[in-house]
Design an enzyme around this catalytic site. Structure first.
Site, PDB file in Angstrom:
ATOM      1  CD1 TRP A 156      42.465  38.839  54.111  1.00  0.00           C
ATOM      2  CD2 TRP A 156      40.501  39.123  55.102  1.00  0.00           C
ATOM      3  NE1 TRP A 156      42.185  40.179  54.105  1.00  0.00           N
ATOM      4  CE2 TRP A 156      40.990  40.382  54.709  1.00  0.00           C
ATOM      5  CE3 TRP A 156      39.281  39.060  55.730  1.00  0.00           C
ATOM      6  CZ2 TRP A 156      40.295  41.573  54.928  1.00  0.00           C
ATOM      7  CZ3 TRP A 156      38.583  40.234  55.947  1.00  0.00           C
ATOM      8  CH2 TRP A 156      39.094  41.484  55.567  1.00  0.00           C
TER       9      TRP A 156
ATOM     10  CG  HIS B 223      33.564  74.889  48.493  1.00  0.00           C
ATOM     11  ND1 HIS B 223      33.039  76.120  48.839  1.00  0.00           N
ATOM     12  CD2 HIS B 223      33.076  74.598  47.254  1.00  0.00           C
ATOM     13  CE1 HIS B 223      32.241  76.546  47.853  1.00  0.00           C
ATOM     14  NE2 HIS B 223      32.248  75.628  46.889  1.00  0.00           N
TER      15      HIS B 223
ATOM     16  NE  ARG C 247      37.397  33.725  46.982  1.00  0.00           N
ATOM     17  CZ  ARG C 247      36.290  34.422  46.815  1.00  0.00           C
ATOM     18  NH1 ARG C 247      36.204  35.575  47.380  1.00  0.00           N
ATOM     19  NH2 ARG C 247      35.315  33.968  46.069  1.00  0.00           N
TER      20      ARG C 247
ATOM     21  CD  GLU D  86      40.374  47.915  44.908  1.00  0.00           C
ATOM     22  OE1 GLU D  86      40.047  47.145  45.820  1.00  0.00           O
ATOM     23  OE2 GLU D  86      39.627  48.155  43.945  1.00  0.00           O
TER      24      GLU D  86
ATOM     25  CE  LYS E 294      38.892  48.894  40.976  1.00  0.00           C
ATOM     26  NZ  LYS E 294      37.735  49.209  41.722  1.00  0.00           N
TER      27      LYS E 294
ATOM     28  CG  ASN F 283      34.900  32.723  55.401  1.00  0.00           C
ATOM     29  OD1 ASN F 283      35.622  33.586  55.886  1.00  0.00           O
ATOM     30  ND2 ASN F 283      34.126  32.938  54.360  1.00  0.00           N
ATOM     31  N   GLY F 284      34.384  33.426  58.592  1.00  0.00           N
ATOM     32  CA  GLY F 284      33.396  34.250  59.306  1.00  0.00           C
ATOM     33  C   GLY F 284      33.837  34.446  60.747  1.00  0.00           C
TER      34      GLY F 284
ATOM     35  CE  LYS G 192      36.045  40.107  42.897  1.00  0.00           C
ATOM     36  NZ  LYS G 192      36.250  41.445  42.242  1.00  0.00           N
TER      37      LYS G 192
HETATM   38  C1  AGP Z   1      36.344  47.181  44.540  1.00  0.00           C
HETATM   39  O1  AGP Z   1      37.454  47.207  43.680  1.00  0.00           O
HETATM   40  C2  AGP Z   1      36.610  46.512  45.846  1.00  0.00           C
HETATM   41  N1  AGP Z   1      37.091  45.194  45.660  1.00  0.00           N
HETATM   42  C3  AGP Z   1      35.443  46.627  46.805  1.00  0.00           C
HETATM   43  O2  AGP Z   1      35.147  48.002  47.002  1.00  0.00           O
HETATM   44  C4  AGP Z   1      34.132  45.928  46.357  1.00  0.00           C
HETATM   45  O3  AGP Z   1      33.535  46.653  45.307  1.00  0.00           O
HETATM   46  C5  AGP Z   1      33.172  45.920  47.555  1.00  0.00           C
HETATM   47  O4  AGP Z   1      33.775  45.168  48.591  1.00  0.00           O
HETATM   48  C6  AGP Z   1      31.805  45.330  47.216  1.00  0.00           C
HETATM   49  O5  AGP Z   1      31.953  43.985  46.840  1.00  0.00           O
HETATM   50  P1  AGP Z   1      30.675  43.266  46.158  1.00  0.00           P
HETATM   51  O6  AGP Z   1      30.409  43.982  44.862  1.00  0.00           O
HETATM   52  O7  AGP Z   1      31.104  41.847  45.964  1.00  0.00           O
HETATM   53  O8  AGP Z   1      29.522  43.403  47.110  1.00  0.00           O
END
Ligand code: AGP
Length: 590
Positions: free
Chosen positions: A73, A491, A28, A475, A472, A99-100, A585
Site C-alpha cells: 500500500w 447555521h 486490505r 469510503e 460509511k 511495512n511502515g 484496514k
Molecule cells: C471505518 O470504516 C474505517 N475503516 C476507519 O475509519 C477505521 O475505523 C479507523 O481507521 C480506525 O481503525 P481501528 O478501529 O482499527 O483503530
C-alpha cells in the site's frame, strides 16, 4: 498497512504457501505484490503492480523451503513494479519486505550512495537490504547484521528478510504488527493471522522492539537493542478459518453486517468483575478521555452520550490524532480509554504513549487479541466481534458501542440491565436483518445512486451516527456524503439543499424526536428527497426505513440500515466494498 508473509521449514512449496497466504490478506486493498523464493539457483524475485488475487500460486511451484511475500500500500514512491517489494541486496543474497516508514531513509540512502550503492526504486525500503549487506561485509552473521541494521532505522516498521546462504528468515517489529505461526512443518511470520491460519492456529506475538529468527527448525526471539533472548508463550487462536472467510456472501462487508445478529450478544458477554473494575477506575479517575480514529472515534462520540444519559458521567472525547493537545490536562489519576478494531492504529498507539508518559492508566477496547494496543494497555476489553476483514468497519463499531454502553450501565450499578438491553437489541437486529429489509434498502440505493451529494442529519447520540453514516457511504461508494447535527442545518449547511437532494434523517423515539422532525421538515421544505430511519413513520418521509425501538441502544440499531445502504450504493456504483481505493484496514502510519 502492507501485507507481509514468510515461511521457513520442511515444506517444499514455500512459494505457493506465501502467495496463497497473501491472498487471505488481500482484503486490505493493495496496489502491488511481490514474492521471493529461495532455490538452489539463488533467490528468485517476482513482483508487479496489481492485486495478488490475479496471481496463480501454480506459477510458484519450484522447490522452495524459504520464501517471503508482500502486498504493498504505497507510502513512499508511486505504484510501479520497481517500487513493489521484495527488495534485494546488491549481491542478491538477502531479500526484504517491509511495512511502515524508515523515517531516516534519506540520510541512509546518501551514505549508501557514497559506498557505491545505486537505487532502482523511490522507496524507503530499498535501504534495508543494502544496510544488511554492509553489515555482513564487515564479517557479521546474517542475524547480527540484520539486528545492527535495525538499530540504525528510525520510525515505526515491520521488516521481514531472508538470507539464501544461511537459510534464515528474520523479522523485526517496531510499531507495526508481526505474528508467528508455529506449524508442525515450520514457521510462518505474517502481518496478520489469516495469512497462515489454514496451516496453524498456534501463534506467538512479536512485541515492539523485538526480532524473531528461524532456520525453519527452531525459532528464537530477541530484544533488538541488546540481542538478549526472550521467551514467548504459545497462544491458540479461537477463530475458525470459516469465520475468517466470506462463506456464501458476495463480500466480507455484507457478511460482517449480517454477523451483527450475533456479535452484539458476544460484545455483551464480558467478565462482570472486569467491567465493574473498569467502572470503578472511571469513577476514581481525574478526567476520563475516550479516544479513537475514524469510525472508532464516532463510536466514542456516541459513548459520550451513553455515559451522560445512562449514568450522568462526564467523559472527554477526541480523535486520537488530536489527543496530543490534551497532554496538559493529564495527571497520573487520568484514565485514557482507547477504542480500536485492529489495535494497530498509529495515532491510537501514539495517544497511549502520551497518556502513559504522564503516568495515566489506559483501557483498550479492541477486537484483535494480542494487538499492539491490547498489549500496551493496563486493562483490555475485547468486543468479540470475530475477524473483521472488510476495510469498512461495521460489526466492530456496533461492538465498540455495545461495550461502552455496558460500561455506562455498570457505572450506575445496573450492569445486568445493560446486558439485558444488549441481548434484547441483538434479537431486534436479528429480526430487522431479513431479506425483505435488505431488498428495500437496495431499492432506495438504486433511487439515489446517481446523485453526487447526500446529507445525513442526527441529534444527540444520532449526531455521531450522522458522521459515521458519512464515513460509511464515502469510503465504499465514493459518493460525497456529509453528516450534520440537525440543529446545525440552519447555521449554514442548509444552503446545500436543492430540489431532489437525497437527505437522511436519523431518529429514535426520545425527547429530541420532535426537534429532529423540525430539522427534517426544513430539508423537505427545500425539496430534499427525505429518507427517514426511525422506529415510526412520519408523513414528511419520502422513504422510511423502520428501526426497532431500542432505548439507550438506539444508535446501535440505527447505523445498521446505513451500513447496508453504503454497501448497496458501492455495489450498484460498481465499486468493491471490501477493498475501497486509497484505504487500508489498519492505518499503521501517522
Ligand atoms: C471505518 O470504516 C474505517 N475503516 C476507519 O475509519 C477505521 O475505523 C479507523 O481507521 C480506525 O481503525 P481501528 O478501529 O482499527 O483503530
Amino acid at each position: 498497512m502492507c501485507g507481509i508473509f514468510g515461511y521457513s521449514g520442511k515444506r517444499q512449496d514455500g512459494g505457493k504457501i506465501v502467495v496463497e497466504g497473501l491472498k487471505n490478506l488481500e482484503y486490505r486493498g493493495y496496489d502491488s505484490w511481490g514474492v521471493a523464493c529461495t532455490t538452489k539457483a539463488g533467490i528468485t524475485i517476482r513482483k508487479d503492480i496489481g492485486k495478488i488475487s490475479t496471481v496463480s500460486s501454480d506459477d510458484f511451484s519450484e522447490t522452495c523451503c524459504l520464501a517471503l511475500a508482500h502486498t504493498r500500500w504505497a507510502t513512499h514512491g508511486g505504484v510501479t513494479p520497481a517500487n513493489a517489494h521484495p527488495h534485494l541486496s546488491r549481491d542478491g543474497t538477502v531479500a526484504v519486505v517491509h511495512n511502515g516508514i524508515i523515517e531516516n531513509y534519506a540520510e541512509l540512502k546518501e551514505t549508501l550512495k557514497t559506498k557505491g550503492y545505486t537505487f532502482v526504486s523511490q522507496t524507503d525500503t530499498e535501504v534495508i537490504p543494502y544496510m544488511i549487506e554492509e553489515e555482513m561485509k564487515s564479517g557479521k552473521s546474517f542475524p547480527d547484521a540484520f539486528r545492527n541494521a535495525c538499530l540504525q532505522f528510525h520510525g515505526r516498521y515491520a521488516i521481514l528478510a531472508l538470507h539464501q546462504a544461511s537459510g534464515m528468515l528474520i523479522a523485526a517489529r517496531t510499531g507495526s504488527p508481526l505474528i508467528v505461526g508455529v506449524g508442525k512443518d515450520g514457521y510462518y511470520i505474517a502481518s496478520d493471522i489469516p495469512a497462515f491460519m489454514e496451516h496453524t492456529r498456534t501463534v506467538q506475538y512479536l512485541d515492539d522492539g523485538e526480532i524473531v529468527e528461524t532456520d525453519g527448525k527452531k525459532i528464537t526471539f530477541r530484544d533488538i537493542a541488546t540481542g538478549e533472548e526472550r521467551q514467548k508463550r504459545e497462544i491458540q487462536i479461537t477463530w475458525t478459518v470459516e469465520q475468517a472467510q466470506k462463506g456464501d456472501f458476495a463480500h466480507f462487508m455484507l457478511k460482517e453486517i449480517m454477523d451483527q445478529k450475533e456479535s452484539i450478544a458476544r460484545a455483551a458477554n464480558q467478565d462482570e468483575e472486569e467491567i465493574m473494575t473498569i467502572a470503578q477506575a472511571i469513577r476514581n479517575a481525574k478526567g476520563t478521555f475516550l479516544v479513537g480514529c475514524g469510525t472508532a472515534h464516532k463510536a466514542c462520540m456516541a459513548a459520550e452520550y451513553f455515559f451522560s444519559v445512562v449514568s450522568g458521567h462526564h467523559v472527554n472525547v477526541c480523535s486520537a490524532g488530536e489527543f496530543k493537545l490534551y497532554h496538559h490536562f493529564l495527571v497520573p489519576e487520568s484514565l485514557l480509554i482507547v477504542v480500536s478494531q485492529s489495535g494497530e492504529t498509529a495515532d491510537v498507539l501514539e495517544a497511549m504513549n502520551v497518556a502513559k508518559s504522564k503516568g495515566a492508566k489506559v483501557l483498550a477496547i479492541v477486537n484483535v487479541e494480542g494487538s499492539s494496543v491490547a498489549r500496551a494497555a493496563d486493562y483490555t476489553l475485547r468486543i468479540n466481534a470475530g475477524p473483521e476483514r472488510a476495510v469498512a468497519s461495521t460489526k466492530a463499531m456496533t461492538g465498540q458501542m455495545s461495550v461502552m454502553l455496558l460500561i455506562a450501565y455498570a457505572l450506575k450499578n445496573a450492569l445486568h440491565d445493560g446486558k439485558t438491553l444488549l441481548l434484547e437489541t441483538g434479537a431486534l437486529i436479528n429480526d430487522m436483518l431479513n431479506p425483505r429489509y435488505v431488498e428495500r434498502i437496495a431499492t432506495i440505493a438504486g433511487n439515489i445512486k446517481r446523485h453526487e451529494h447526500l446529507y445525513i442529519i442526527g441529534k444527540s447520540w444520532h449526531y455521531p451516527m450522522a458522521l459515521e453514516s458519512a464515513i460509511k457511504i464515502q469510503e465504499v461508494s465514493y459518493m460525497h456524503a456529509e453528516g450534520f447535527a440537525g440543529s446545525e442545518l440552519k447555521h449554514g449547511p442548509i444552503a446545500l439543499i436543492e430540489p431532489g437532494t437525497p437527505c437522511i434523517a436519523l431518529l429514535g423515539n426520545d425527547e429530541v424526536t420532535s426537534d429532529m422532525l423540525n430539522n427534517a421538515t426544513e430539508l423537505k421544505a427545500r425539496g430534499a428527497l427525505l429518507i427517514g430511519i426511525a422506529p415510526k413513520r412520519h408523513e414528511i418521509f419520502d422513504e422510511w426505513l423502520k428501526t426497532p425501538d431500542a432505548g439507550a441502544a438506539q444508535p446501535i440499531v440505527t447505523i445498521i440500515p446505513i451500513q447496508i445502504l453504503a454497501y448497496e450504493l458501492a455495489v450498484q456504483r460498481g465499486k468493491d466494498p471490501d477493498m475501497p481505493r486509497n484505504l487500508a484496514k489498519s492505518v499503521t502510519v501517522k
